[in-house]
Design a protein around this motif. Structure first.
Motif, PDB file in Angstrom:
ATOM      1  N   ASN A   1     -27.479 -43.869  12.260  1.00  0.00           N
ATOM      2  CA  ASN A   1     -28.335 -43.393  11.337  1.00  0.00           C
ATOM      3  C   ASN A   1     -28.468 -44.281  10.056  1.00  0.00           C
ATOM      4  O   ASN A   1     -27.612 -44.018   9.553  1.00  0.00           O
ATOM      5  N   ILE A   2     -29.480 -45.586   9.901  1.00  0.00           N
ATOM      6  CA  ILE A   2     -29.362 -46.251   8.668  1.00  0.00           C
ATOM      7  C   ILE A   2     -30.038 -44.987   8.190  1.00  0.00           C
ATOM      8  O   ILE A   2     -31.533 -45.252   8.337  1.00  0.00           O
ATOM      9  N   GLU A   3     -29.493 -45.025   6.263  1.00  0.00           N
ATOM     10  CA  GLU A   3     -30.625 -44.772   5.383  1.00  0.00           C
ATOM     11  C   GLU A   3     -30.737 -45.769   3.863  1.00  0.00           C
ATOM     12  O   GLU A   3     -29.136 -45.612   3.290  1.00  0.00           O
ATOM     13  N   PRO A   4     -31.643 -46.326   4.003  1.00  0.00           N
ATOM     14  CA  PRO A   4     -32.411 -47.107   3.308  1.00  0.00           C
ATOM     15  C   PRO A   4     -32.267 -46.766   1.757  1.00  0.00           C
ATOM     16  O   PRO A   4     -33.378 -45.669   2.256  1.00  0.00           O
ATOM     17  N   GLY A   5     -32.229 -46.711   0.672  1.00  0.00           N
ATOM     18  CA  GLY A   5     -32.418 -46.485  -0.144  1.00  0.00           C
ATOM     19  C   GLY A   5     -33.594 -47.652  -0.257  1.00  0.00           C
ATOM     20  O   GLY A   5     -34.704 -48.181   0.729  1.00  0.00           O
ATOM     21  N   LEU A   6     -34.652 -47.578  -1.631  1.00  0.00           N
ATOM     22  CA  LEU A   6     -35.905 -48.376  -2.130  1.00  0.00           C
ATOM     23  C   LEU A   6     -35.833 -49.839  -1.074  1.00  0.00           C
ATOM     24  O   LEU A   6     -35.180 -50.491  -2.000  1.00  0.00           O
TER      25      LEU A   6
ATOM     26  N   TYR B   1     -26.036 -55.464  12.383  1.00  0.00           N
ATOM     27  CA  TYR B   1     -24.155 -55.170  11.634  1.00  0.00           C
ATOM     28  C   TYR B   1     -23.972 -53.661  13.185  1.00  0.00           C
ATOM     29  O   TYR B   1     -23.300 -53.853  13.665  1.00  0.00           O
ATOM     30  N   ALA B   2     -24.653 -53.185  12.740  1.00  0.00           N
ATOM     31  CA  ALA B   2     -24.421 -51.297  13.102  1.00  0.00           C
ATOM     32  C   ALA B   2     -24.277 -51.884  14.750  1.00  0.00           C
ATOM     33  O   ALA B   2     -23.399 -51.714  15.567  1.00  0.00           O
ATOM     34  N   ALA B   3     -25.639 -52.062  15.026  1.00  0.00           N
ATOM     35  CA  ALA B   3     -25.200 -52.962  16.842  1.00  0.00           C
ATOM     36  C   ALA B   3     -24.685 -53.754  17.344  1.00  0.00           C
ATOM     37  O   ALA B   3     -23.662 -53.430  18.364  1.00  0.00           O
TER      38      ALA B   3
END
Length: 136
Positions: free
Chosen positions: A69-74, A115-117
């Protein structure tokens, strides 16, 4: 979905996903305990995605499926173009956030996804929070 028992008591068998399967989702921006006025539905959908990621991780982890789960900011995306209330979009509250904080680009988030993948099969980055330096 988990295997389930039919009325005859026999278990339905589902095929295993291919080796090194990966599910990557974009969840809420960091500190989802901080609420922003006028974005209640948006926040609720992102919270649901966080829960879905946790459930999928529990369900598919034993089959070597990694869920991140990638949680990006603005982040500068087309989201602001789809806000019906002008006081909240690019000419309003969202635009003020962009000026004060400076958003991430979609390309920067894509780099984090890549990167995660790209991690080895036995490594699962369950959650990644990425945000502009000025966003607290």
């Amino acid at each position: 979905m988990p295997a389930s028992c039919g009325s005859s008591g026999s278990q339905q068998v589902r095929p295993h996903p291919p080796p090194a399967s990966k599910i990557t989702q974009s969840g809420p921006w960091p500190d989802s305990s901080t609420y922003t006025a006028n974005y209640a539905v948006y926040g609720a959908t992102k919270a649901a995605l966080t829960h879905l990621s946790a459930s999928l991780r529990t369900e598919f982890g034993p089959r070597d499926v990694r869920v991140t789960n990638i949680e990006p900011g603005l982040t500068d995306t087309e989201l602001g173009d789809h806000i019906d209330n002008p006081s909240l979009g690019h000419d309003g509250q969202l635009g003020e956030f962009f000026k004060a904080i400076g958003p991430l680009s979609a390309e920067e988030i894509a780099d984090v996804v890549a990167y995660a993948a790209s991690r080895p099969r036995h490594v699962n980055l369950r959650q990644i929070i990425v945000l502009p330096t000025r966003q607290s």
